[in-house]
Design an enzyme around this catalytic site. Structure first.
Site, PDB file in Angstrom:
ATOM      1  N   ASP A  99       1.052  -0.984   0.106  1.00 30.27           N
ATOM      2  CA  ASP A  99       0.374  -0.429  -0.594  1.00 30.27           C
ATOM      3  C   ASP A  99       0.694   1.264  -0.115  1.00 30.27           C
ATOM      4  OD1 ASP A  99       0.788   0.011   2.726  1.00 30.27           O
ATOM      5  OD2 ASP A  99      -1.260  -0.587   3.705  1.00 30.27           O
ATOM      6  N   GLU A 121      -0.110  -8.963  -1.483  1.00 32.42           N
ATOM      7  CA  GLU A 121      -0.912  -8.593  -0.575  1.00 32.42           C
ATOM      8  C   GLU A 121      -2.034  -7.660  -1.034  1.00 32.42           C
ATOM      9  OE1 GLU A 121       1.664  -7.664   3.748  1.00 32.42           O
ATOM     10  OE2 GLU A 121       0.265  -5.629   2.801  1.00 32.42           O
ATOM     11  N   GLU A 135      -2.277   5.399   2.138  1.00 30.53           N
ATOM     12  CA  GLU A 135      -1.680   3.657   2.654  1.00 30.53           C
ATOM     13  C   GLU A 135      -3.444   3.097   1.982  1.00 30.53           C
ATOM     14  OE1 GLU A 135       1.478   5.048   5.111  1.00 30.53           O
ATOM     15  OE2 GLU A 135      -0.455   5.216   4.917  1.00 30.53           O
ATOM     16  N   HIS A 212       5.052   4.762  14.586  1.00 32.73           N
ATOM     17  CA  HIS A 212       5.918   6.241  14.119  1.00 32.73           C
ATOM     18  C   HIS A 212       4.707   6.908  12.866  1.00 32.73           C
ATOM     19  CE1 HIS A 212       6.385   2.368  11.566  1.00 32.73           C
ATOM     20  NE2 HIS A 212       5.815   3.434  10.881  1.00 32.73           N
ATOM     21  N   ARG A 214       1.881   8.355  10.976  1.00 35.24           N
ATOM     22  CA  ARG A 214       1.111   9.691  10.627  1.00 35.24           C
ATOM     23  C   ARG A 214       0.012  10.290  11.769  1.00 35.24           C
ATOM     24  NH1 ARG A 214       2.022   9.112   5.183  1.00 35.24           N
ATOM     25  NH2 ARG A 214       3.811   9.949   4.939  1.00 35.24           N
ATOM     26  N   HIS A 245      11.789   5.245  14.796  1.00 33.86           N
ATOM     27  CA  HIS A 245      11.817   5.771  13.694  1.00 33.86           C
ATOM     28  C   HIS A 245      12.435   7.395  13.420  1.00 33.86           C
ATOM     29  CE1 HIS A 245       9.966   7.595   9.598  1.00 33.86           C
ATOM     30  NE2 HIS A 245      10.008   6.094   9.177  1.00 33.86           N
TER      31      HIS A 245
END
Length: 376
Positions: A99, A121, A135, A212, A214, A245
């Site tokens: 994604d 996937e 995503e 991490h 967004r 991250h």
């Protein structure tokens, strides 16, 4: 179609590489296929570490990563770069994963070039176009562009069918499980010096934390960090290990809140082998990652998901994963339960992982060979 079908695998981030490299190696073992690799390097150092681990070499490398890159710049750079690659290489099929922006934009470039796309996937859905962002929309759009859809689970296949996608769909398992054959081993020595210094046989319990995403940046990660400090303070035998991250948006929140605690280990992102072997030594995992929801259950490690939704409901249904959000009190309470209630921990640890048996790459390669024979 070329005399020997040419399959190009395109990926650009560390999570993509973890799941695509076992498939690349399987395809390269098939004498009836020619397999090449194109990297966008949407991520650079973390991507390279994974490809080096698997011994996967790039035939094409766009190397697009740059400081302060944006979704717009990533999209434009990949689209232009992949157009050039596809004109030169002329593959019969490109394979993309998951994604990411690389997945979506490479699929769009292939569509413009009238080259079929296989989506590894396929069929994951959160059913919220804004979470995870971008995503969720990336994978929905790839579903419309792809000709072959390699769905990890029957639920993923059902998600595609609900969108009218029924042709070229294969249920294969998830290739991330295949990766463990290359990484987890007894007597493993960690590459990261912070991890190498830890005596995992010291009788303490270890929690692996990653956060991490967004949508969690800012107050969400701050809430997670406050909860983690309370957890280690309330449980003197617990150590939390947090590979942080590299994004300043993450680190600027995490380090002021967690740095300096003797039982909270903050380190840079670790390599794939380090992460898989760390998971194997963990009592439980706290994460907002998608991949860890699939990986940790294969090792018998319960996962508490620091998000309000998951595109992996099979793990929730199987009992290996529980979605708990980012509320501080909830994180503390749910973690406390797994640390103090052995039956609750065992129920999650012993549940069957719904993501496969480690042979997904073989099933995908078989399907591609069948597809190529039908088109010959």
């Amino acid at each position: 179609m070329n005399a020997i079908p040419h399959v190009m695998c395109v990926f650009g981030t560390r999570p993509d590489a973890v799941k695509m490299c076992p498939l690349v190696l399987e395809l390269q073992r098939r004498p009836g296929l020619r397999t090449t690799v194109a990297l966008t390097a949407q991520h650079r150092e973390m991507l390279d570490a994974v490809t080096e681990l698997f011994g996967v070499k790039a035939d094409y490398d766009l190397n697009i990563m740059k400081p302060a890159q944006t979704l717009e710049s990533i999209t434009a750079d990949i689209l232009a770069g992949m157009a050039d690659v596809l004109r030169e290489a002329k593959p019969d099929l490109i394979l993309v994963h998951g994604d990411t922006s690389t997945c979506f934009v490479a699929s769009l470039a292939a569509f413009y070039a009238k080259i079929p796309v296989g989506h590894v996937e396929a069929g994951l859905r959160s059913f919220d176009r804004w979470s995870p962002f971008p995503e969720e929309m990336n994978r929905r759009m790839v579903g419309q562009l792809a000709e072959l859809h390699f769905a990890p689970t029957a639920q993923n296949r059902a998600n595609l069918a609900a969108e009218g996608i029924t042709a070229g769909v294969y249920v294969t398992g998830n290739t991330v499980i295949d990766a463990f054959a290359y990484t987890v081993r007894d007597g493993y020595t960690f590459a990261d010096e912070r991890l190498r210094a830890i005596d995992f046989a010291d009788g303490r319990r270890y929690i692996t934390l990653t956060a991490h995403r967004r949508e969690n940046q800012g107050e969400g990660i701050a809430s997670i960090c406050r909860a983690v400090r309370r957890i280690v303070d309330e449980h003197p035998d617990v150590v939390v290990i947090y590979p942080v991250h590299l994004s300043p948006a993450v680190r600027n929140t995490v380090f002021p809140l967690l740095e300096g605690h003797e039982r909270i280990v903050l380190c840079d992102p670790v390599g794939l082998s380090d992460m898989h072997n760390l998971l194997a030594k963990s009592t439980l995992v706290l994460t907002d990652s998608g991949g860890l929801q699939e990986e940790a259950p294969s090792l018998g490690v319960p996962v508490l998901v620091l998000r309000t939704e998951t595109e992996r409901p099979e793990a929730v249904d199987a009992g290996t994963v529980k979605v708990i959000g980012v509320d501080e009190d909830t994180i503390v309470a749910e973690t406390h339960t797994l640390l103090t209630d052995s039956a609750a921990h065992a129920a999650m640890a012993h549940a069957v992982n719904p993501y496969g048996d480690g042979h997904a790459s073989e099933r995908i390669a078989d399907a591609i060979e069948e597809w190529a024979r039908e088109r010959a």
